[in-house]
Design an enzyme around this catalytic site. Sequence first.
Site, PDB file in Angstrom:
ATOM      1  CE  LYS A  54      15.306  39.500  69.765  1.00 17.61           C
ATOM      2  NZ  LYS A  54      16.723  39.676  70.058  1.00 17.61           N
ATOM      3  CD  GLN A  98      18.888  42.521  70.939  1.00 21.18           C
ATOM      4  OE1 GLN A  98      17.875  41.898  71.258  1.00 21.18           O
ATOM      5  NE2 GLN A  98      19.516  42.309  69.792  1.00 21.18           N
ATOM      6  CG  ASP A 121      19.689  34.989  72.273  1.00 16.05           C
ATOM      7  OD1 ASP A 121      18.848  34.809  71.372  1.00 16.05           O
ATOM      8  OD2 ASP A 121      20.070  36.112  72.642  1.00 16.05           O
TER       9      ASP A 121
END
Length: 305
Positions: A54, A98, A121
């Site tokens: 990422k 994460q 997200d």
Amino acid sequence: MTAELIDGKAYAARVREKVRERVAALSAETGQSPGLAVVLVGQDPASEVYVRSKGKQALEAGMKSFEHRLPANTREAELLELIERLNEDPLVHGILVQLPLPAHLDPRQVINTISPVKDVDGFHTTNVGMVGTGQDAIVPCTPLGCMMMLRHYHDDFRGKTALVIGHSNVVGKPMGRLLLNADCTVMVAHKSSTNIPELARLADIVVVAAGVPGLVKADWIKPGATVIDVGINRIPAPEKGEGKHRLVGDVDFENVRKVAGAITPVPGGVGPMTIACLLANTLSAYCHLHQLPDEPLLLDEQDPS
Ligand code: NAD
């Protein structure tokens, strides 16, 4: 019939290119580039790989990347303080924690501490609720990538029927909501469903995110249906050598491709689109925070098909 392969790798490259072009233009205009902060707690090897990827792709898109690595025994209060600092940081436009988190940390509390406008997200309860009520919001990356690819094959979802297999908060539920928002007729099945093959045979679109290798069989699929395989499963591959593994999806690919009209492979299907959509979401968050117009990033006729 042999299904057309939906080349997620090529689509993702195109999305990244569009993001890069727009980031370059907007950064020249504002003098500031989008910033993505990724927080990793602990040392889960798969998470390490995702976080590195990422960060690397954010830099390649012309964004700033901020990595925050915390030890596995980090107290929840410390993690929440870091998120609050990132919420206030004007260089940070997107924040991602994460998952999975170590067991002592409450993921719901952690995610809901991220400012909804920086929640790239799309997991914050505000964004989930807004997507659920058909409002403009940050959409979770994996279902967003699936929708982008599906739109390339179905310019109109009205009158179509979809089956989503899997009802996780990360993939299955938002996938079902996005299809419903597009006026598709949507069925959602999960591990307690008893009639999945019959439901699947009704579907023009099957999206599977179950984490069960080879779950979807050829005789479940309506001829010509579009099949999106989200699953990523690591299975032993003795043919590659002792102790070796390979990645497979949730679809019995070799047989299903003889019936379906179009199908995503694993690897090279949904996976690459997920990170590309994270970059697209970071760009959208940046536009929103800077009150710049945010055009939807659609794949167009010139894109690979
Ligand atoms: P999850 O474990 O949170 O949810 C799995 C879902 O599948 C649940 O709703 C469960 O009820 C359902 N399920 C399990 N077994 C089933 C069965 N036999 N029949 C029908 N339904 C069944 O998983 P998740 O986070 O949604 O991920 C699902 C899969 O997608 C995993 O393989 C994961 O690695 C993969 N994934 C891929 C990406 C990507 O970018 N390609 C992103 C997220 C998840």
